[in-house]
Design an enzyme around this catalytic site. Structure first.
Site, PDB file in Angstrom:
ATOM      1  N   GLU A  83       0.840  -1.193   0.000  1.00 43.03           N
ATOM      2  CA  GLU A  83       0.000   0.000   0.000  1.00 43.03           C
ATOM      3  C   GLU A  83       0.875   1.243   0.000  1.00 43.03           C
ATOM      4  O   GLU A  83       1.932   1.276   0.642  1.00 43.03           O
ATOM      5  CB  GLU A  83      -0.891   0.052   1.248  1.00 43.03           C
ATOM      6  CG  GLU A  83      -2.106  -0.817   1.195  1.00 43.03           C
ATOM      7  CD  GLU A  83      -3.009  -0.603   2.393  1.00 43.03           C
ATOM      8  OE1 GLU A  83      -4.148  -1.102   2.338  1.00 43.03           O
ATOM      9  OE2 GLU A  83      -2.593   0.031   3.382  1.00 43.03           O
ATOM     10  N   LYS A 107      -2.502   0.085  19.462  1.00 42.34           N
ATOM     11  CA  LYS A 107      -3.158   1.281  19.977  1.00 42.34           C
ATOM     12  C   LYS A 107      -2.916   1.440  21.477  1.00 42.34           C
ATOM     13  O   LYS A 107      -2.880   0.454  22.219  1.00 42.34           O
ATOM     14  CB  LYS A 107      -4.661   1.200  19.693  1.00 42.34           C
ATOM     15  CG  LYS A 107      -5.001   1.138  18.210  1.00 42.34           C
ATOM     16  CD  LYS A 107      -6.429   0.687  17.985  1.00 42.34           C
ATOM     17  CE  LYS A 107      -6.707   0.429  16.504  1.00 42.34           C
ATOM     18  NZ  LYS A 107      -7.988  -0.232  16.280  1.00 42.34           N
ATOM     19  N   ARG A 122     -15.126  -8.386  14.382  1.00 46.09           N
ATOM     20  CA  ARG A 122     -15.230  -8.773  15.788  1.00 46.09           C
ATOM     21  C   ARG A 122     -15.466  -7.523  16.629  1.00 46.09           C
ATOM     22  O   ARG A 122     -15.479  -6.411  16.126  1.00 46.09           O
ATOM     23  CB  ARG A 122     -13.939  -9.444  16.249  1.00 46.09           C
ATOM     24  CG  ARG A 122     -12.712  -8.560  16.001  1.00 46.09           C
ATOM     25  CD  ARG A 122     -11.454  -9.092  16.639  1.00 46.09           C
ATOM     26  NE  ARG A 122     -10.256  -8.418  16.192  1.00 46.09           N
ATOM     27  CZ  ARG A 122      -9.817  -7.246  16.605  1.00 46.09           C
ATOM     28  NH1 ARG A 122     -10.532  -6.561  17.494  1.00 46.09           N
ATOM     29  NH2 ARG A 122      -8.695  -6.719  16.149  1.00 46.09           N
TER      30      ARG A 122
END
Length: 437
Positions: A199, A236, A291
């Site tokens: 990417e 995170k 999820r």
């Protein structure tokens, strides 16, 4: 509604699900490894079964043992939580074959969206913007040729899995081959699939994710966004909602794109669409997490909707009793992940309290944290009427939190909260770079 649910997970998320089930009048079954025999989720559940040794590969990832436990206890559904088997299409398929409801999307959708190459293609076909890139490669020479066409810097990413595994940033062509090989080995070890795709590196950019709920009647609702740009090693650290610099117009545009994305893949249950947003405000689809997310808590705080209970209801065939027009983002919520760099016994534990202060954890006094699992031992979440108030509330809660016996990252979180860039709100995924020097 289900009469009994087995929770195929551990730690704070297992505790979270057990509590939701208890409030719904549903009996619970906990599974645990030998190392987790004294874990909180084991004592909270109505029944508990040891499924193997300490290593996750011999317990929490042992599909046969988990399904046997469900059959033996008469559980009619399995909630996978997050991580572990939560995005494993094979496990979801085995649940279906055993006549056990998997609380999540179908195994076909998990497989499609878990394959990042197929996910990109699905989003492109649905008209959702994607980051310029490539299909997946196992051949490094072919990948290197395509990399030159895309241009550097670029990202190498694993086709399967997530959680920061199999990802490498390549700034110059000379570094591509070694980075590709390392990422392929890491992806193969983590997911059993060494295929990688490329990417374009979008930087600076914010990492924004949109929470969706979809029921079996085809109703899809977007619950708003979470700003998740504060990350260390692709993991995170702190999340907040709403994103502080997002305009109402951009939010509406991204929410509509997220609903479109969910409908394009026939999604059911809770899920998250993850995007990168560049400095011009353009957003690009990165991936879909099929999820519950660790940070689902901030969405719950500002919408007033219990996402775990809705996961269970939707899996049981209950349609949502609210519409998109009913979703209001009320105030501001912040979550700080409390991570540890050590294992050991909890000598002193003091959990902060007060209105709209929440600490999701499986810790308790004198509990010994085992060394085998994830480093996150808790999540501190606060909500206030304004972002400024929420930051002050989180500062106060962090200062009150005491976890003696472990080396935890409270000071790191306080540093983030008092950083001028965070206070201003216009931060991106490069936020933690100065703390790594």
């Amino acid at each position: 509604m289900f009469s009994k649910i087995l929770i195929a997970n551990r730690g704070e998320i297992a505790v979270r699900i057990i509590r939701a089930c208890r409030e719904m009048g549903i009996a619970t079954v906990a599974v645990y490894s030998e190392a987790d025999k004294d874990a909180l989720h084991v004592s909270l559940a109505d029944e508990s079964i040891c499924i193997g040794k300490a290593a996750a590969s011999e317990s929490y990832l042992n599909m046969t043992a988990i399904l046997s436990a469900a059959t033996m206890t008469g559980a009619s559904a399995i909630h996978p939580g997050y991580g572990l088997l939560s995005e494993n299409a094979k496990f979801a398929e085995l649940c279906a074959q055993c006549g056990i409801t998997f609380i999540g999307p179908s195994y076909e959708v998990i497989g499609k969206m878990g394959d990042k190459e197929k996910a990109r293609q699905t989003m492109q076909a649905a008209g959702v913007p994607v980051i310029p890139g490539s299909d997946a490669f196992t051949d490094r020479k072919k990948a290197a040729k395509r990399a030159v066409e895309i241009g550097f810097p670029l990202m190498i990413k694993a086709r399967s899995g997530g959680g920061g595994k199999g990802i490498r940033l390549v700034r110059e062509e000379k570094d591509f081959n070694s980075a590709f090989d390392v990422a392929a080995r890491e992806a193969e070890a983590a997911f059993g699939d060494g295929a990688l795709y490329l990417e374009k590196y979008v930087n600076p950019a914010a990492h924004i994710e949109m929470q969706i709920l979809a029921d079996k009647s085809g109703n899809v609702i977007c619950m708003g966004e979470r700003q998740c740009s504060i990350q260390l090693n692709n993991q995170k650290l702190l999340e907040e909602s709403p994103a502080p610099t997002m305009s109402a117009e951009k939010r509406k545009e991204m929410m509509e794109a997220s609903v479109k994305a969910a409908k394009a893949c026939g999604y059911e249950n809770a899920g998250t669409i993850e995007y990168l947003v560049d400095k011009e405000g353009n957003f690009y689809f990165m991936e879909m997490n099929t999820r519950l997310q660790v940070e689902h808590t901030v969405t719950e705080m500002i919408t007033g909707k219990d996402l775990v209970k809705w996961q269970i209801r939707i899996a049981a065939g209950v349609d949502m009793d609210f519409t998109q027009d009913d979703i209001r983002l009320d105030g501001c919520a912040i979550e700080c992940r409390i991570n540890t760099r050590s294992a050991g016994r909890i000598k002193t534990l003091h959990i902060p309290g007060g209105p709209n202060v929440r600490f999701d954890t499986a810790l308790y006094q004198d509990y010994t944290v085992p060394p085998y699992y994830d480093s996150m031992v808790g999540k501190l979440i606060v909500k206030a009427g304004t972002r400024e108030e929420a930051i002050r509330k989180m500062n106060a809660a962090l200062c009150e939190l005491i976890v003696e016996g472990l080396s935890v990252n409270i000071e790191q979180q306080l540093d983030i909260l008092t950083d001028e860039r965070f206070i201003e709100g216009a931060y991106d995924t490069g936020f933690m770079e100065k703390y790594q020097k």
